[in-house]
Design a protein around this motif. Structure first.
Motif, PDB file in Angstrom:
ATOM      1  N   ASP A   1       9.448   3.047   8.428  1.00  0.00           N
ATOM      2  CA  ASP A   1      10.358   4.180   8.343  1.00  0.00           C
ATOM      3  C   ASP A   1      10.386   4.711   6.902  1.00  0.00           C
ATOM      4  OD1 ASP A   1      12.545   5.852   8.128  1.00  0.00           O
ATOM      5  OD2 ASP A   1      13.973   4.449   9.018  1.00  0.00           O
ATOM      6  N   PRO A   2      10.076   6.007   6.698  1.00  0.00           N
ATOM      7  CA  PRO A   2      10.045   6.553   5.327  1.00  0.00           C
ATOM      8  C   PRO A   2      11.363   6.347   4.573  1.00  0.00           C
ATOM      9  CG  PRO A   2       9.189   8.169   6.898  1.00  0.00           C
ATOM     10  CD  PRO A   2       9.688   7.007   7.710  1.00  0.00           C
ATOM     11  N   GLU A   3      12.472   6.347   5.280  1.00  0.00           N
ATOM     12  CA  GLU A   3      13.762   6.116   4.605  1.00  0.00           C
ATOM     13  C   GLU A   3      13.860   4.692   4.061  1.00  0.00           C
ATOM     14  OE1 GLU A   3      16.463   9.127   7.298  1.00  0.00           O
ATOM     15  OE2 GLU A   3      17.255   7.112   6.930  1.00  0.00           O
ATOM     16  N   VAL A   4      13.320   3.760   4.824  1.00  0.00           N
ATOM     17  CA  VAL A   4      13.314   2.355   4.377  1.00  0.00           C
ATOM     18  C   VAL A   4      12.449   2.222   3.118  1.00  0.00           C
ATOM     19  CG1 VAL A   4      12.429   0.057   4.981  1.00  0.00           C
ATOM     20  CG2 VAL A   4      13.870   1.315   6.597  1.00  0.00           C
ATOM     21  N   LEU A   5      11.290   2.874   3.145  1.00  0.00           N
ATOM     22  CA  LEU A   5      10.396   2.814   1.980  1.00  0.00           C
ATOM     23  C   LEU A   5      11.074   3.435   0.760  1.00  0.00           C
ATOM     24  CD1 LEU A   5       7.015   3.736   3.702  1.00  0.00           C
ATOM     25  CD2 LEU A   5       7.823   1.468   3.021  1.00  0.00           C
ATOM     26  N   GLU A   6      11.811   4.504   0.985  1.00  0.00           N
ATOM     27  CA  GLU A   6      12.502   5.171  -0.118  1.00  0.00           C
ATOM     28  C   GLU A   6      13.599   4.263  -0.697  1.00  0.00           C
ATOM     29  OE1 GLU A   6      11.176   7.808  -1.515  1.00  0.00           O
ATOM     30  OE2 GLU A   6      12.736   7.448  -3.002  1.00  0.00           O
ATOM     31  N   GLU A   7      14.295   3.549   0.167  1.00  0.00           N
ATOM     32  CA  GLU A   7      15.326   2.622  -0.322  1.00  0.00           C
ATOM     33  C   GLU A   7      14.698   1.470  -1.106  1.00  0.00           C
ATOM     34  OE1 GLU A   7      18.797   1.548   2.240  1.00  0.00           O
ATOM     35  OE2 GLU A   7      17.829   2.889   3.671  1.00  0.00           O
TER      36      GLU A   7
ATOM     37  N   ASP B   1       0.815  -1.227   0.000  1.00  0.00           N
ATOM     38  CA  ASP B   1       0.000   0.000   0.000  1.00  0.00           C
ATOM     39  C   ASP B   1       0.844   1.270   0.000  1.00  0.00           C
ATOM     40  OD1 ASP B   1      -2.222  -1.559   0.022  1.00  0.00           O
ATOM     41  OD2 ASP B   1      -2.570  -1.410   2.196  1.00  0.00           O
ATOM     42  N   ALA B   2       2.117   1.150   0.303  1.00  0.00           N
ATOM     43  CA  ALA B   2       2.959   2.344   0.436  1.00  0.00           C
ATOM     44  C   ALA B   2       3.065   3.070  -0.905  1.00  0.00           C
ATOM     45  CB  ALA B   2       4.340   1.960   0.945  1.00  0.00           C
ATOM     46  N   LYS B   3       2.787   4.372  -0.870  1.00  0.00           N
ATOM     47  CA  LYS B   3       2.834   5.167  -2.099  1.00  0.00           C
ATOM     48  C   LYS B   3       4.244   5.220  -2.688  1.00  0.00           C
ATOM     49  CE  LYS B   3      -1.127   8.203  -1.864  1.00  0.00           C
ATOM     50  NZ  LYS B   3      -1.734   7.641  -0.615  1.00  0.00           N
ATOM     51  N   GLN B   4       5.250   5.095  -1.815  1.00  0.00           N
ATOM     52  CA  GLN B   4       6.641   5.204  -2.282  1.00  0.00           C
ATOM     53  C   GLN B   4       7.067   4.009  -3.136  1.00  0.00           C
ATOM     54  OE1 GLN B   4       5.572   5.671   0.841  1.00  0.00           O
ATOM     55  NE2 GLN B   4       6.953   6.955   2.034  1.00  0.00           N
ATOM     56  N   ILE B   5       6.368   2.890  -3.012  1.00  0.00           N
ATOM     57  CA  ILE B   5       6.826   1.691  -3.726  1.00  0.00           C
ATOM     58  C   ILE B   5       5.993   1.517  -5.001  1.00  0.00           C
ATOM     59  CG2 ILE B   5       7.124  -0.823  -3.576  1.00  0.00           C
ATOM     60  CD1 ILE B   5       7.743  -0.407  -0.602  1.00  0.00           C
ATOM     61  N   PRO B   6       6.653   1.590  -6.172  1.00  0.00           N
ATOM     62  CA  PRO B   6       5.915   1.680  -7.431  1.00  0.00           C
ATOM     63  C   PRO B   6       5.395   0.338  -7.953  1.00  0.00           C
ATOM     64  CG  PRO B   6       8.262   1.763  -7.872  1.00  0.00           C
ATOM     65  CD  PRO B   6       8.111   1.704  -6.384  1.00  0.00           C
ATOM     66  N   VAL B   7       5.855  -0.781  -7.382  1.00  0.00           N
ATOM     67  CA  VAL B   7       5.401  -2.090  -7.861  1.00  0.00           C
ATOM     68  C   VAL B   7       4.512  -2.721  -6.781  1.00  0.00           C
ATOM     69  CG1 VAL B   7       7.520  -2.389  -9.197  1.00  0.00           C
ATOM     70  CG2 VAL B   7       7.368  -3.389  -6.909  1.00  0.00           C
TER      71      VAL B   7
ATOM     72  N   LYS C   1      20.828  -6.253  -2.236  1.00  0.00           N
ATOM     73  CA  LYS C   1      20.668  -4.977  -1.538  1.00  0.00           C
ATOM     74  C   LYS C   1      20.334  -5.298  -0.086  1.00  0.00           C
ATOM     75  CE  LYS C   1      19.341  -0.470  -1.485  1.00  0.00           C
ATOM     76  NZ  LYS C   1      20.145   0.645  -2.007  1.00  0.00           N
ATOM     77  N   VAL C   2      20.917  -4.592   0.839  1.00  0.00           N
ATOM     78  CA  VAL C   2      20.536  -4.732   2.242  1.00  0.00           C
ATOM     79  C   VAL C   2      19.922  -3.411   2.693  1.00  0.00           C
ATOM     80  CG1 VAL C   2      21.323  -5.208   4.591  1.00  0.00           C
ATOM     81  CG2 VAL C   2      22.407  -6.385   2.656  1.00  0.00           C
ATOM     82  N   VAL C   3      18.675  -3.480   3.132  1.00  0.00           N
ATOM     83  CA  VAL C   3      17.970  -2.288   3.621  1.00  0.00           C
ATOM     84  C   VAL C   3      17.709  -2.483   5.109  1.00  0.00           C
ATOM     85  CG1 VAL C   3      15.854  -0.910   3.461  1.00  0.00           C
ATOM     86  CG2 VAL C   3      16.910  -1.823   1.378  1.00  0.00           C
ATOM     87  N   VAL C   4      18.111  -1.531   5.931  1.00  0.00           N
ATOM     88  CA  VAL C   4      18.013  -1.672   7.384  1.00  0.00           C
ATOM     89  C   VAL C   4      17.068  -0.620   7.961  1.00  0.00           C
ATOM     90  CG1 VAL C   4      19.287  -1.661   9.571  1.00  0.00           C
ATOM     91  CG2 VAL C   4      20.397  -2.530   7.496  1.00  0.00           C
ATOM     92  N   GLY C   5      16.168  -1.083   8.825  1.00  0.00           N
ATOM     93  CA  GLY C   5      15.315  -0.136   9.553  1.00  0.00           C
ATOM     94  C   GLY C   5      13.906  -0.672   9.722  1.00  0.00           C
ATOM     95  N   HIS C   6      13.118   0.051  10.509  1.00  0.00           N
ATOM     96  CA  HIS C   6      11.741  -0.384  10.713  1.00  0.00           C
ATOM     97  C   HIS C   6      10.953  -0.257   9.411  1.00  0.00           C
ATOM     98  CE1 HIS C   6       7.578  -0.247  12.399  1.00  0.00           C
ATOM     99  NE2 HIS C   6       8.087  -1.307  13.000  1.00  0.00           N
ATOM    100  N   TRP C   7      10.060  -1.193   9.157  1.00  0.00           N
ATOM    101  CA  TRP C   7       9.367  -1.267   7.865  1.00  0.00           C
ATOM    102  C   TRP C   7       8.420  -0.097   7.593  1.00  0.00           C
ATOM    103  CZ3 TRP C   7       4.059  -2.290   8.775  1.00  0.00           C
ATOM    104  CH2 TRP C   7       3.763  -2.746  10.084  1.00  0.00           C
TER     105      TRP C   7
END
Ligand code: MN
Length: 499
Positions: free
Chosen positions: A153-159, A40-46, A145-151
């Motif tokens: 977290d806007p930075e995580v969504l951006e990554e 549902d996150a708007k930041q994720i295009p797929v 790719k390794v993405v670290v942080g709470h799911w």
């Protein structure tokens, strides 16, 4: 142009049977919530698709096998909510061909200080479960790719946004076809390269057609189709008087439209994702494709001039990665310099073919003579490009490997009229500064042709290079020439050993 919602990444959670049914139920509950939230996150295009928890060697192998053969699955996001002994992952990871993102997250953001007990610890152990998984991926020397942080977290969504876009670009190359009209520009080195290795490494095929095959299709364009396209030109651009109906060069505009119709028909019929041509081979054409190449790029096709198939394919991948984002991606060439010590910058352009997706305002449709090619004056779109962060990317064949080179730049608003310059153009300042940026580019063997992007970051292209398993070098804000030269030397050794 390209709808990224066609594609999906699979959210795969690893665990094991050790913990019992209650814990596994919780694991499934949590991973369902995370997958749905990412979807549902708007930041994720797929689309992000939840997959049931994998708890055994067989389940892991099976999900990787399914991912490989599912056409619209462009990658896997893996997360170990609990401990998932990583020997179970060897077989699956060994066959997995889709890009992998390891999301190192945890269901709870905060430690529940007053309530935390051993049940909580048993369930929420990705802090060490993900380390076991990470070891195996590293042990198998697999890029990911390794993405670290709470799911949440806007930075995580951006990554994740960046990684999924890179994966979409990579997916687009698999099985893609690019057509080359004529050969490489005579004697030019950097635009050429090993097409066999490129097909093996990148998954796309580049094959040639004689220009006569294209001319035949161009000549079939009907008057009605030409009329309709000229109406579109009239709506979208400001036509100079000589190109307007009744103007002295109106017939050249009709020729240009005819070329665009022919090229588009040829590309559609052959299911091509991009093309390259050369002014040295235009037999039977009235003019070099200018506006045609520009508008086809704006429709999402890859393009580069002078037989440069590598840049054409790169421009296409960049367009897919940037799909839906504000700003554009274009074929580009470092053309000429402004060496004012107080304000040094590069003027980027090409003979004709810059994509109007990077235009600032309504392009002007013009016609001017072209000193090379020996054909009639070509029609082209002329425009400036907006200020802001941008980058240039170049894919080069170093003989033993491909290198993807990126220079972050700052585009500058035009501060002077260019009344006699009859082409679209961009002004930029390379990072970290003009002298270091240009020296590093030349030391890295970067081409004069690039993919220019207003909406991608160096990270998109780094993730992309990791998926391709090729060298990535960045000239950015922190580049020092001393360190950069060392990096090139060290990479030389690394890629000799790691074949
Ligand atoms: Mn060129």
């Amino acid at each position: 142009m390209i709808d990224l919602k066609e594609f999906e990444v699979w959210f795969v959670t690893g665990s094991q049977h050790l913990y019992g049914e209650e814990t596994l139920k919780k694991v499934a509950e949590h991973s369902t919530i995370i997958a749905a939230s990412l979807n549902d996150a708007k930041q994720i295009p797929v689309r992000v698709v939840f997959k049931p928890t994998v708890k055994s060697t067989e389940e892991i192998y099976s999900i990787c096998e399914q991912a490989n053969t599912t056409k619209n699955c462009i990658g896997i996001i893996a997360w170990m909510h609990t401990f998932s002994p990583a020997k179970m992952w060897i077989g699956g990871l060994k066959i997995m061909q889709k890009p992998l993102c390891h999301l190192h997250t945890q269901f709870n953001r905060d430690i529940p200080w007053n309530d935390i007990d051993m049940d909580f610890m048993n369930l929420n152990q990705s802090a060490h479960g993900d380390r076991e998984f990470g070891f195996m991926v590293s042990r198998m020397r697999k890029n990911r790719k390794v993405v670290v942080g709470h799911w949440q977290d806007p930075e995580v969504l951006e990554e994740l946004n960046t990684w999924t876009r890179a994966a979409a670009g990579w997916n687009d190359w698999q099985g893609a076809k690019f057509v080359r009209f004529g050969d490489n520009m005579r004697l030019v080195a950097v635009t050429d390269g090993d097409k066999v290795e490129a097909e093996y490494k990148f998954g796309y095929a580049v094959n040639t057609h004689g220009i006569g095959d294209l001319v035949q299709v161009i000549n079939q364009a009907s008057d009605a189709a030409i009329d309709a396209l000229i109406e579109e030109y009239e709506r979208a651009y400001t036509l100079v008087p000589s190109l307007q109906k009744g103007g002295a060069q109106y017939s050249s505009l009709r020729d240009a439209a005819k070329i665009e119709i022919g090229l588009r028909t040829f590309l559609e019929a052959g299911n091509y994702k991009g093309f390259t041509d050369t002014f040295e081979d235009l037999h039977g054409m009235t003019q070099l494709p200018g506006i045609a190449a520009q508008r086809l790029m704006a429709s999402g096709y890859g393009f580069a001039g002078e037989g440069d198939w590598k840049t054409s394919a790169l421009v296409r991948a960049m367009k897919v990665m940037g799909s839906g984002l504000p700003g554009g991606n274009s074929f580009m060439e470092d053309y000429t310099y402004h060496f004012d010590p107080a304000n040094p910058m590069v003027l980027g352009s090409h003979m004709l073919e810059i994509c109007p997706s990077i235009a600032d305002g309504k392009p002007s449709c013009q016609i001017h003579p072209l000193g090379i090619g020996g054909k009639a004056d070509p029609v082209r779109l002329v425009f400036n490009s907006a200020a802001g962060p941008a980058l240039n990317a170049s894919l080069i064949d170093m003989g033993n490997r491909f290198r993807l080179l990126v220079n972050e730049v700052e585009a500058v608003a035009p501060f002077h009229d260019l009344p006699k310059l009859p082409v679209a153009r961009v002004l930029w300042k390379p990072y970290p500064d003009m002298k270091t940026g240009c020296a590093a580019w030349i030391l890295a063997g970067g081409a004069h042709h690039t993919g220019y992007s207003q909406n991608l970051t160096a990270t998109h292209l780094q993730d992309f290079a990791d998926m391709a398993g090729i060298e990535f070098t960045l000239i950015g804000k922190n580049t020092s020439l001393f360190q950069f030269k060392n990096e090139l030397r060290w990479n030389e050794v690394y890629y000799q050993i790691n074949k």
